[in-house]
Design an enzyme around this catalytic site. Sequence first.
Site, mmCIF file in Angstrom:
data_model
loop_
_atom_site.group_PDB
_atom_site.id
_atom_site.type_symbol
_atom_site.label_atom_id
_atom_site.label_comp_id
_atom_site.label_asym_id
_atom_site.label_seq_id
_atom_site.Cartn_x
_atom_site.Cartn_y
_atom_site.Cartn_z
ATOM 1 N N GLY A 193 -24.392 3.739 6.140
ATOM 2 C CA GLY A 193 -23.457 2.613 6.065
ATOM 3 C C GLY A 193 -22.054 3.139 6.251
ATOM 4 O O GLY A 193 -21.836 4.110 6.968
ATOM 5 N N GLU B 97 -11.302 12.657 14.881
ATOM 6 C CA GLU B 97 -11.423 13.208 13.530
ATOM 7 C C GLU B 97 -12.882 13.140 13.078
ATOM 8 O O GLU B 97 -13.527 12.126 13.241
ATOM 9 C CB GLU B 97 -10.522 12.397 12.582
ATOM 10 C CG GLU B 97 -10.497 12.911 11.176
ATOM 11 C CD GLU B 97 -10.210 14.408 11.097
ATOM 12 O OE1 GLU B 97 -9.159 14.867 11.582
ATOM 13 O OE2 GLU B 97 -11.062 15.148 10.561
ATOM 14 N N PHE B 98 -13.355 14.257 12.486
ATOM 15 C CA PHE B 98 -14.765 14.326 12.079
ATOM 16 C C PHE B 98 -14.937 14.366 10.569
ATOM 17 O O PHE B 98 -16.020 14.641 10.081
ATOM 18 C CB PHE B 98 -15.431 15.553 12.713
ATOM 19 C CG PHE B 98 -15.436 15.498 14.216
ATOM 20 C CD1 PHE B 98 -16.426 14.807 14.900
ATOM 21 C CD2 PHE B 98 -14.428 16.100 14.957
ATOM 22 C CE1 PHE B 98 -16.426 14.729 16.283
ATOM 23 C CE2 PHE B 98 -14.411 16.037 16.345
ATOM 24 C CZ PHE B 98 -15.414 15.342 17.008
ATOM 25 N N CYS C 167 -17.893 3.711 9.532
ATOM 26 C CA CYS C 167 -17.957 4.395 10.834
ATOM 27 C C CYS C 167 -19.288 4.225 11.570
ATOM 28 O O CYS C 167 -19.310 3.648 12.656
ATOM 29 C CB CYS C 167 -17.662 5.876 10.649
ATOM 30 S SG CYS C 167 -15.953 6.164 10.187
ATOM 31 N N ARG D 54 -15.538 13.493 6.690
ATOM 32 C CA ARG D 54 -16.465 12.549 6.054
ATOM 33 C C ARG D 54 -15.835 12.047 4.772
ATOM 34 O O ARG D 54 -15.265 12.842 4.016
ATOM 35 C CB ARG D 54 -17.781 13.257 5.688
ATOM 36 C CG ARG D 54 -18.555 13.751 6.869
ATOM 37 C CD ARG D 54 -19.561 14.790 6.447
ATOM 38 N NE ARG D 54 -18.901 15.998 5.941
ATOM 39 C CZ ARG D 54 -19.515 17.067 5.441
ATOM 40 N NH1 ARG D 54 -20.818 17.083 5.364
ATOM 41 N NH2 ARG D 54 -18.849 18.115 5.011
ATOM 42 N N LYS E 211 0.842 -1.208 0.000
ATOM 43 C CA LYS E 211 0.000 0.000 0.000
ATOM 44 C C LYS E 211 0.876 1.257 0.000
ATOM 45 O O LYS E 211 0.660 2.192 -0.773
ATOM 46 C CB LYS E 211 -0.889 -0.027 1.251
ATOM 47 C CG LYS E 211 -1.907 1.099 1.331
ATOM 48 C CD LYS E 211 -2.741 0.919 2.600
ATOM 49 C CE LYS E 211 -3.936 1.843 2.645
ATOM 50 N NZ LYS E 211 -4.760 1.633 3.838
ATOM 51 N N LYS F 131 -20.324 0.663 13.034
ATOM 52 C CA LYS F 131 -19.443 0.128 14.096
ATOM 53 C C LYS F 131 -19.381 1.082 15.301
ATOM 54 O O LYS F 131 -19.316 0.645 16.439
ATOM 55 C CB LYS F 131 -18.043 -0.165 13.544
ATOM 56 C CG LYS F 131 -17.148 1.030 13.446
ATOM 57 C CD LYS F 131 -15.671 0.686 13.491
ATOM 58 C CE LYS F 131 -14.819 1.875 13.083
ATOM 59 N NZ LYS F 131 -14.686 2.927 14.059
HETATM 60 P P1 NAD Z 1 -8.433 2.221 7.311
HETATM 61 O O1 NAD Z 1 -8.743 0.808 7.569
HETATM 62 O O2 NAD Z 1 -8.764 2.834 5.990
HETATM 63 O O3 NAD Z 1 -6.867 2.464 7.555
HETATM 64 C C1 NAD Z 1 -6.168 1.985 8.661
HETATM 65 C C2 NAD Z 1 -4.702 1.832 8.261
HETATM 66 O O4 NAD Z 1 -3.940 1.485 9.416
HETATM 67 C C3 NAD Z 1 -4.442 0.729 7.240
HETATM 68 O O5 NAD Z 1 -3.716 1.253 6.147
HETATM 69 C C4 NAD Z 1 -3.615 -0.312 7.997
HETATM 70 O O6 NAD Z 1 -2.691 -0.986 7.179
HETATM 71 C C5 NAD Z 1 -2.929 0.579 9.025
HETATM 72 N N1 NAD Z 1 -2.436 -0.181 10.204
HETATM 73 C C6 NAD Z 1 -3.097 -1.082 10.957
HETATM 74 N N2 NAD Z 1 -2.298 -1.532 11.942
HETATM 75 C C7 NAD Z 1 -1.112 -0.899 11.820
HETATM 76 C C8 NAD Z 1 0.123 -0.946 12.531
HETATM 77 N N3 NAD Z 1 0.284 -1.744 13.593
HETATM 78 N N4 NAD Z 1 1.133 -0.161 12.122
HETATM 79 C C9 NAD Z 1 0.983 0.640 11.045
HETATM 80 N N5 NAD Z 1 -0.164 0.731 10.326
HETATM 81 C C10 NAD Z 1 -1.204 -0.031 10.705
HETATM 82 O O7 NAD Z 1 -9.131 3.047 8.481
HETATM 83 P P2 NAD Z 1 -9.750 4.531 8.432
HETATM 84 O O8 NAD Z 1 -11.048 4.524 7.713
HETATM 85 O O9 NAD Z 1 -8.700 5.507 8.058
HETATM 86 O O10 NAD Z 1 -10.087 4.709 9.979
HETATM 87 C C11 NAD Z 1 -9.091 4.852 10.954
HETATM 88 C C12 NAD Z 1 -9.740 5.292 12.249
HETATM 89 O O11 NAD Z 1 -10.346 6.578 12.075
HETATM 90 C C13 NAD Z 1 -10.860 4.371 12.727
HETATM 91 O O12 NAD Z 1 -10.863 4.354 14.123
HETATM 92 C C14 NAD Z 1 -12.120 5.062 12.219
HETATM 93 O O13 NAD Z 1 -13.250 4.743 12.988
HETATM 94 C C15 NAD Z 1 -11.744 6.521 12.393
HETATM 95 N N6 NAD Z 1 -12.450 7.443 11.514
HETATM 96 C C16 NAD Z 1 -12.719 7.089 10.227
HETATM 97 C C17 NAD Z 1 -13.368 8.000 9.402
HETATM 98 C C18 NAD Z 1 -13.704 7.621 7.985
HETATM 99 O O14 NAD Z 1 -14.488 8.346 7.365
HETATM 100 N N7 NAD Z 1 -13.129 6.559 7.436
HETATM 101 C C19 NAD Z 1 -13.742 9.264 9.882
HETATM 102 C C20 NAD Z 1 -13.419 9.600 11.186
HETATM 103 C C21 NAD Z 1 -12.773 8.680 11.999
#
Ligand code: NAD
Length: 478
Positions: A276, A150-151, A279, A153, A35, A282
Amino acid sequence: MKLAVVGTGYVGLVAAVGFCELGHEVVCVDNDGPKLQKIRDGVMPFYEEHLQQLVRRYAGSMLTFSNDLPSAAREAGVIVIAVGTPAGENGEADLSYVEAVSREIAGAITSYKVIVEKSTVPVYTSHWIRRSMLLNGAPAGLFDVVSNPEFLREGTAVVDFLYPDRIVIGGDSQRAVDLVCSIYRRLEDGSYHSEPTGITPPRQVQGGTRIIKTSAAGAELIKHASNAFLAMKISFINAVASICEAVGADVSEVASGIGSDSRIGSQFLRPGIGYGGSCFPKDLKAFRAVAREAGYDFRLLDEVASINDEQGGRFLRKVRRALWTLKDKKLAVLGISFKGGTDDIRESPAVPIVRALAREGCHLSIYDPAAMERGREEFAECHTISFSSSAYDSAKNADALVILTDWDEFATLDLKAIRETLKYHLIIDGRNLYDPAEVVASGLGYVSMGRPDFFPENHPVAQSPESKRNGMVAVRAV
Ligand code: NAD
């Protein structure tokens, strides 16, 4: 300032380029080597407006990439944790990724660091991170933990990061909270917003962004409670939509009336096939589990989730009602991502609907502006599903058109051109993207959420009209 951002997902990668925009040097750390290599090569792991442009702007200078967390942690002053926190078996957040990262940091640091918890986590996680760091050998005076949820979207992530409604920073060490505030100084004083090379604001921006300082527990709860509240608003309007259908009222009028009350606000009051994404589902479960753990039975959240779960079934009943039996029906399907602007199909309500339609014997031709690749993987085993190159291509020789995602481009289709290709002259819209009068004026019938079904007077379905208005016939749900 030198920052390490751990996790290059939707939040980590967007935050990383956002921090570069604010003038910081950032190393992105991920344990997914392929990645990282793709991002280095300029190929983004997901679709998000402005992201590629900003990665290209900073990569190799202010933005670097590494899979070596210990050395990135040693060199940075601030380490931002943005790894996933998926739902565990009983709905609690699975914090094993967060813990793994904190253990690695603990063993590496040799000077003072601020650990910023940006992943969405249950209350008290910052205490657990602290405890885990101490247990894994980090000296007590060498770090502090701050919660900075983080908020953003998906779909508008970069703009949301740089023009947030507020920034929440929670922690029990004044020194650490002040340091994290200083990272956002250019948003707080508004200087970024007049930056000529900055990302264009989504609206008229006046002044800087408000920073809300709280305890760590307060910040953690703000994030969970915000997502739960937004999910509740969606389920609320979906429940109201069901009542509207039963009594022949139009939910758009009702939502507009409700949303005009400044105490309520108009956002998140559009009915549809349900929320859906990675976020809301879960986070709602995790917040429910937090409440349970705290001794409070937050049953309201169960109801929010169960209304949401019913939306897909309600939509399928509409499709059956409009088309009678589904075997061998040809449907053009617009959208499989969980919302417009993203290629993310995780927990997308469109996916089970597509599966159910295929199971019932429909032939589906899917188009999504960004999620085609993910869709092809998701439905690889299903031979009655094919993919099209545009909405119009998808509608060719179909019986009816089904809208499942609220992409902007689906709201501005050339309806007359669509009508020419559809056998049954019918749109079934799970996202209420159109004014029924506009659709009917193009000679199409229109089935949507929380409103009567509307047909042109000369449409075969309008032969036994219930009520007529301005050249269209409204048919109540049976
Ligand atoms: P994601 O699954 O897209 O990305 C997570 C990344 O972390 C992956 O690339 C994975 O390889 C990496 N990772 C996992 N374990 C690791 C480690 N030990 N060392 C290094 N890298 C590691 O997740 P996301 O959607 O970015 O969400 C991350 C967090 O932010 C979650 O808690 C989510 O609830 C929160 N969040 C997400 C959003 C959203 O819109 N996606 C918005 C606000 C908050």
